[in-house]
Design a protein around this motif. Sequence first.
Motif, short mmCIF file in Angstrom:
data_model
loop_
_atom_site.label_atom_id
_atom_site.label_comp_id
_atom_site.label_asym_id
_atom_site.label_seq_id
_atom_site.Cartn_x
_atom_site.Cartn_y
_atom_site.Cartn_z
N ASP A 186 11.34 -2.64 -2.41
CA ASP A 186 11.18 -3.32 -2.95
C ASP A 186 12.32 -4.83 -2.80
O ASP A 186 13.42 -4.30 -2.28
CB ASP A 186 11.07 -2.87 -4.50
N GLU A 187 11.40 -5.33 -3.36
CA GLU A 187 12.49 -6.95 -2.89
C GLU A 187 12.79 -7.06 -1.30
O GLU A 187 13.64 -7.57 -0.96
CB GLU A 187 13.53 -6.84 -3.78
N ALA A 188 11.60 -6.75 -0.66
CA ALA A 188 12.20 -6.71 0.58
C ALA A 188 12.39 -7.91 1.80
O ALA A 188 12.88 -7.74 3.05
CB ALA A 188 10.76 -5.55 1.69
N LYS A 222 4.79 -6.86 -8.03
CA LYS A 222 5.18 -5.96 -6.65
C LYS A 222 6.43 -4.74 -7.12
O LYS A 222 6.14 -3.68 -6.42
CB LYS A 222 6.26 -6.90 -5.81
N SER A 223 6.48 -5.24 -8.22
CA SER A 223 7.43 -4.06 -8.60
C SER A 223 6.61 -2.77 -9.41
O SER A 223 6.75 -1.88 -9.46
CB SER A 223 9.03 -4.06 -9.41
N ALA A 224 5.74 -3.29 -9.80
CA ALA A 224 4.76 -2.30 -11.15
C ALA A 224 4.40 -0.95 -9.68
O ALA A 224 3.98 -0.22 -9.94
CB ALA A 224 4.49 -2.88 -12.16
N ILE A 225 3.22 -1.79 -8.41
CA ILE A 225 3.04 -1.18 -7.91
C ILE A 225 3.77 -0.42 -7.40
O ILE A 225 3.45 0.67 -6.90
CB ILE A 225 2.41 -2.27 -6.34
N GLY A 226 5.38 -0.67 -6.62
CA GLY A 226 6.18 0.19 -5.73
C GLY A 226 6.54 1.56 -6.85
O GLY A 226 6.12 2.57 -6.31
N LEU A 227 6.44 1.38 -8.48
CA LEU A 227 6.89 2.45 -9.02
C LEU A 227 5.65 3.13 -9.39
O LEU A 227 6.19 4.39 -9.34
CB LEU A 227 7.58 2.16 -10.50
N ALA A 228 4.55 2.90 -9.38
CA ALA A 228 3.52 3.43 -9.83
C ALA A 228 2.99 4.17 -8.09
O ALA A 228 2.65 5.37 -8.40
CB ALA A 228 1.80 2.54 -9.76
N LYS A 251 2.83 6.65 11.93
CA LYS A 251 3.19 6.45 11.85
C LYS A 251 2.64 4.33 10.97
O LYS A 251 1.61 4.31 12.02
CB LYS A 251 4.31 5.71 12.04
N GLU A 252 2.84 4.65 10.20
CA GLU A 252 2.15 3.08 8.89
C GLU A 252 2.80 1.88 8.24
O GLU A 252 3.82 3.01 7.31
CB GLU A 252 0.30 3.48 8.57
N VAL A 253 2.11 0.95 8.34
CA VAL A 253 3.26 -0.47 7.64
C VAL A 253 2.36 -0.97 7.10
O VAL A 253 1.17 -1.51 7.35
CB VAL A 253 4.30 -0.64 9.06
N VAL A 254 3.03 -1.18 5.45
CA VAL A 254 1.89 -1.87 4.78
C VAL A 254 2.84 -2.97 4.12
O VAL A 254 3.94 -2.24 3.95
CB VAL A 254 1.71 -0.60 3.38
N ILE A 255 3.09 -3.91 3.97
CA ILE A 255 3.35 -5.14 3.85
C ILE A 255 2.46 -5.92 2.21
O ILE A 255 1.40 -6.30 2.17
CB ILE A 255 3.31 -6.09 4.55
N ILE A 256 3.14 -5.76 1.27
CA ILE A 256 2.41 -6.33 0.00
C ILE A 256 3.30 -7.81 -0.32
O ILE A 256 4.42 -7.38 -0.42
CB ILE A 256 2.16 -4.97 -0.89
N THR A 257 3.12 -8.69 -0.50
CA THR A 257 3.14 -9.74 -1.05
C THR A 257 2.99 -11.10 -1.84
O THR A 257 1.31 -11.12 -1.64
CB THR A 257 3.68 -10.85 0.44
N GLY A 258 3.48 -11.50 -2.32
CA GLY A 258 3.41 -12.11 -3.32
C GLY A 258 4.68 -13.03 -4.28
O GLY A 258 5.92 -12.55 -4.11
N GLY A 259 3.54 -13.75 -5.48
CA GLY A 259 5.04 -14.93 -6.08
C GLY A 259 5.60 -13.49 -7.08
O GLY A 259 5.33 -12.56 -7.55
N PRO A 260 6.29 -14.03 -7.88
CA PRO A 260 6.88 -13.75 -9.31
C PRO A 260 5.97 -13.23 -10.34
O PRO A 260 5.12 -13.87 -10.42
CB PRO A 260 8.00 -14.97 -9.82
N GLY A 261 6.00 -12.13 -11.13
CA GLY A 261 4.89 -11.97 -11.75
C GLY A 261 4.28 -11.32 -11.05
O GLY A 261 2.94 -11.53 -12.03
N THR A 262 3.37 -11.18 -10.58
CA THR A 262 2.02 -10.23 -9.31
C THR A 262 2.05 -9.11 -9.87
O THR A 262 1.58 -8.34 -9.29
CB THR A 262 1.93 -10.68 -8.08
#
Length: 624
Positions: A338-340, A272-278, A259-270
């Motif tokens: 997303d929006e975790a 994040k949602s585009a990465i999630g949908l991709a 089992k793996e966990v990846v945490i992606i953090t960044g401010g507004p407009g970085t």
Amino acid sequence: MLFHAPAYEVAEQAREGALSVHLRERFIQKYGFKPSASETGFWGKSIPALSSVLLDAGLEHVDMMIEYELPLTSTQVDVILAGVHPKSGQHSYIVIEMKQWSSAEPEDGNPLLCRVGTSTRPMLNPIEQVRRYRDYLASANESLIEHPERIAGAAYLYNATEYGISGLREGNQSTHSRLFSGERRGDFISFLKEHLAPESGTVAADELLTARIRPSSRLMTVAADEVRKRERFTLLDEQFVAYERVLGAVRKAQRSHSKEVVIITGGPGTGKSAIGLALLGEFHRRGLTTMHATGSAAFTRAMRKVVGSGSNEVRKLFTYFNSFADAGRSSIDVLICDEAQRIRETSTNRFTPASQRTGKPQVEELIDAAQVSVFLLDELQAVHPGELGTVDMIRTAAETKGLNFQIVTLGGDFRSGGSYKYLRWVTQLLNPPKDGPLSWEPDGLMKLRTADSPRELEVVLDEQRSCGHTARMTAAYCWPWSFATPEEPLPNEVAIGDWARPWNLKGERSVMGAPPAALWAIDPAGFGQVGSIYTAQGFEYDWNGVIMGPDLVWRNDAWIVDRAASKDPAFSRKTISDSDVERLILNTYKVLLTRGNIGTVIYSTDAETRAKLRELIRTPAVQA
């Protein structure tokens, strides 16, 4: 861009020691703060190394565009060379990335990433970095959209030997993306001469700099294609690194049954949602069991409507954080959260039967449900009591279970016109340094103005809509917000003087032509209603109007948060401390102020606050 000039002029300034000084001055003027030591060191070494190559190639008149910003982003290309193609006579460009590395190794099992020296952080292979810069520019600048053959790319690692970087060539070079070491300087010269003639590049540079920029594809506009058909988002730098690290985690989980966990953090407009949908699109097309979850009803419902239109299978990909209480262990291949930051303590609510109230933390449910869990978050976008998602909380949950985890931090800005200066201005407006908030200095990327009344704010936004832009009004939760009555006009509850407008609808059904809450930000009929933080968060539009209510006012050189002025029922609970309310209200305004891609108009209901905003934002009226 910081500076552009013919190669011979750049080389001359470098010899005289003036280049770094000049670039430093331009940097401070553009961004409002001093460049880092590594930045100035790069200018002093890498730029002269490239200009020297150009002079030896007989290309001293080729134009060097230094620190060129990719349109509508804050991503900077080291240099773009502009000139004339030796065969076609057409304008010709080369994207150049300079690296001072002496050696680099490809990431195990993934040649698109690499590691430099003893660094434990994977980086993008320069070949892939240049390819993505080149592709992005070719799709955004209208002088290149119809002529993508006019732009190439190369990475020049001038301190490296062939042996030191040989593994990077596994990254699949192409005519659009080449890699050269210092040892192969002669080959680099030959490459440059294949694309550039010994003629002036001034006209070509001017054309690139003055060409129209194609508006960026809005997230919702391309989301359906991204998930269902093909890659539509050109992910850059850390975005693509994050994407590839998730792909790597999935490969590892499948290979070793871990089992793996990846945490992606960044401010507004970085991005994040585009990465999630991709990621969702990639795994869904591969046939993996993949789900996309959020804690936002508006965002999830909008995705179901836009992305899932006509396909019940796709619609079911989108769900909520509280949907996994009964999920079997690792029953999902990949869960994208997303929006975790909106993760709650548990998934129980007032409707949960007593027999099902296990008390299990929601973050554990999310991790347990999937073989690979991906969390995308910005801790500073938590806006409601009970939103507990943080990097530390997710990391602790993974460590407690003995799971492998990775943390990826995103930088850059792909909203607000790519204006890093605007994001910095917003941050310092709401959290002022000792000498007070910064005055706004226009940067040509993001437009900012104040309004003296809500009517003026609405008029400005409507003018922009008449020019084909999207626009929305938002406000803090400082007015009552009722459910609409079917077949009756929406109540005008956001009342300021003789101006009054309704909130966006609550619920999932349209009323009297007003769209349901989930579609307020994307349905043109949403204009005319005031959006709340719970509806606007996660969305973007071209023009952004923000009404600051009496919950945040400027007094005696500081912000004062008035908890009593908020109508948010959550803030009336005595269990919520004043410091938490202050943090959440400031986070709310940061979210609201960062929804726009072209411009933001701000109005405050408080006269003293309006005066302070006018003092900070001395810009003329926005022209439609």
